[in-house]
Write a protein that holds these residues in place. Structure first.
Motif, mmCIF file in Angstrom:
data_model
loop_
_atom_site.group_PDB
_atom_site.id
_atom_site.type_symbol
_atom_site.label_atom_id
_atom_site.label_comp_id
_atom_site.label_asym_id
_atom_site.label_seq_id
_atom_site.Cartn_x
_atom_site.Cartn_y
_atom_site.Cartn_z
ATOM 1 N N LYS A 48 0.849 -1.059 0.026
ATOM 2 C CA LYS A 48 0.015 0.204 -0.071
ATOM 3 C C LYS A 48 1.023 1.133 0.098
ATOM 4 C CE LYS A 48 -4.158 1.766 1.793
ATOM 5 N NZ LYS A 48 -5.356 1.475 2.651
ATOM 6 N N PHE A 55 -4.541 -0.197 -5.131
ATOM 7 C CA PHE A 55 -5.630 -0.413 -4.042
ATOM 8 C C PHE A 55 -6.774 0.426 -4.420
ATOM 9 C CE2 PHE A 55 -1.997 -1.916 -2.026
ATOM 10 C CZ PHE A 55 -2.227 -2.822 -1.042
ATOM 11 N N VAL A 56 -8.013 -0.142 -4.256
ATOM 12 C CA VAL A 56 -9.238 0.807 -4.521
ATOM 13 C C VAL A 56 -10.007 0.514 -3.068
ATOM 14 C CG1 VAL A 56 -11.342 0.770 -5.801
ATOM 15 C CG2 VAL A 56 -9.200 -0.016 -7.151
ATOM 16 N N ASN A 57 -10.045 1.582 -2.543
ATOM 17 C CA ASN A 57 -10.965 1.717 -1.113
ATOM 18 C C ASN A 57 -10.299 0.802 -0.236
ATOM 19 O OD1 ASN A 57 -12.771 3.610 -2.488
ATOM 20 N ND2 ASN A 57 -14.198 1.974 -3.085
ATOM 21 N N ASP A 58 -9.138 0.906 -0.237
ATOM 22 C CA ASP A 58 -8.412 -0.138 0.846
ATOM 23 C C ASP A 58 -8.215 -1.399 0.389
ATOM 24 O OD1 ASP A 58 -7.335 2.059 2.333
ATOM 25 O OD2 ASP A 58 -8.780 1.900 3.908
ATOM 26 N N ASN A 59 -8.881 -1.724 -0.766
ATOM 27 C CA ASN A 59 -8.925 -3.216 -1.223
ATOM 28 C C ASN A 59 -7.983 -3.282 -2.190
ATOM 29 O OD1 ASN A 59 -11.027 -4.093 0.631
ATOM 30 N ND2 ASN A 59 -12.403 -3.113 -1.148
ATOM 31 N N ASP A 61 -6.013 -4.818 -5.448
ATOM 32 C CA ASP A 61 -6.349 -5.141 -6.759
ATOM 33 C C ASP A 61 -5.172 -5.757 -7.643
ATOM 34 O OD1 ASP A 61 -7.164 -5.310 -9.648
ATOM 35 O OD2 ASP A 61 -8.885 -3.924 -9.244
#
Length: 186
Positions: A48, A55-59, A61
């Protein structure tokens, strides 16, 4: 005996590893280990910081990460410095806890400096590679070509004495178990 199968993306490493498995070898697939390792909390934290675009919205990818590193060798090296030490640790643990013959499947395996008795380099032409990866991963040719080019550049500097080369293309005859056994145990 520990056999290391390596080669560029889409070369057919897993196909060859699965054939070796039928010769009573346990298969350790570095890609599967990497998919687990990449989800470790400390690895995610480092990713991160280094690759916020992945990362998209803390997820996390994976496709975004692949895209970020595909055209940037510096970023690929950074990713490797984050995940490879843990991948190597996990593979080492599997080697220690499994007796018998083992085959390790990893694109740039010699760089992990594991105790390999014999290497098998799987090669494929670019066209075959592009179509295999497109079918398997559904990623654009340009992205695959970028990864292929980076891996091929690194592989050309390996100088392995205990290496067998297998060409695994659509246009070549499929290698038989007998041929494979002969190549491994000669």
């Amino acid at each position: 005996m520990i056999i290391g199968v390596y080669g560029t993306i889409g070369a057919g490493k897993t196909t060859i590893s699965n054939k070796i498995k039928k010769l009573k070898f346990k298969v350790i697939n570095a890609d599967l280990i990497a998919k687990e390792v990449i989800n470790y909390r400390d690895i995610q934290s480092q990713l991160k910081k280094t690759f916020p675009e992945a990362f998209v919205n803390d997820n996390f990818d994976r496709r975004r990460l692949r895209k970020a590193i595909s055209n940037n060798e510096t970023k690929m090296n950074k990713l490797n410095s984050i995940v490879w030490p843990e991948i190597k640790n996990q593979i080492s643990l599997l080697i220690q806890t499994n007796s018998g013959n083992i085959v390790i499947d990893a694109a740039l395996l010699p760089e992990l400096e594991l105790p390999v008795d014999k290497y098998i380099r799987v090669k494929s032409n670019l066209l075959t590679t592009l179509f295999r990866v497109k079918k398997r991963d559904k990623i654009p040719f340009k992205e695959t070509f970028s990864i292929y080019k980076q891996q091929k550049q690194r592989i050309k500097y390996y100088n392995l004495d205990n290496e067998i080369i297998i060409v695994n293309d659509f246009w070549t005859k499929k290698i038989s178990y007998k041929q494979l056994h002969k190549k491994i145990f000669k």
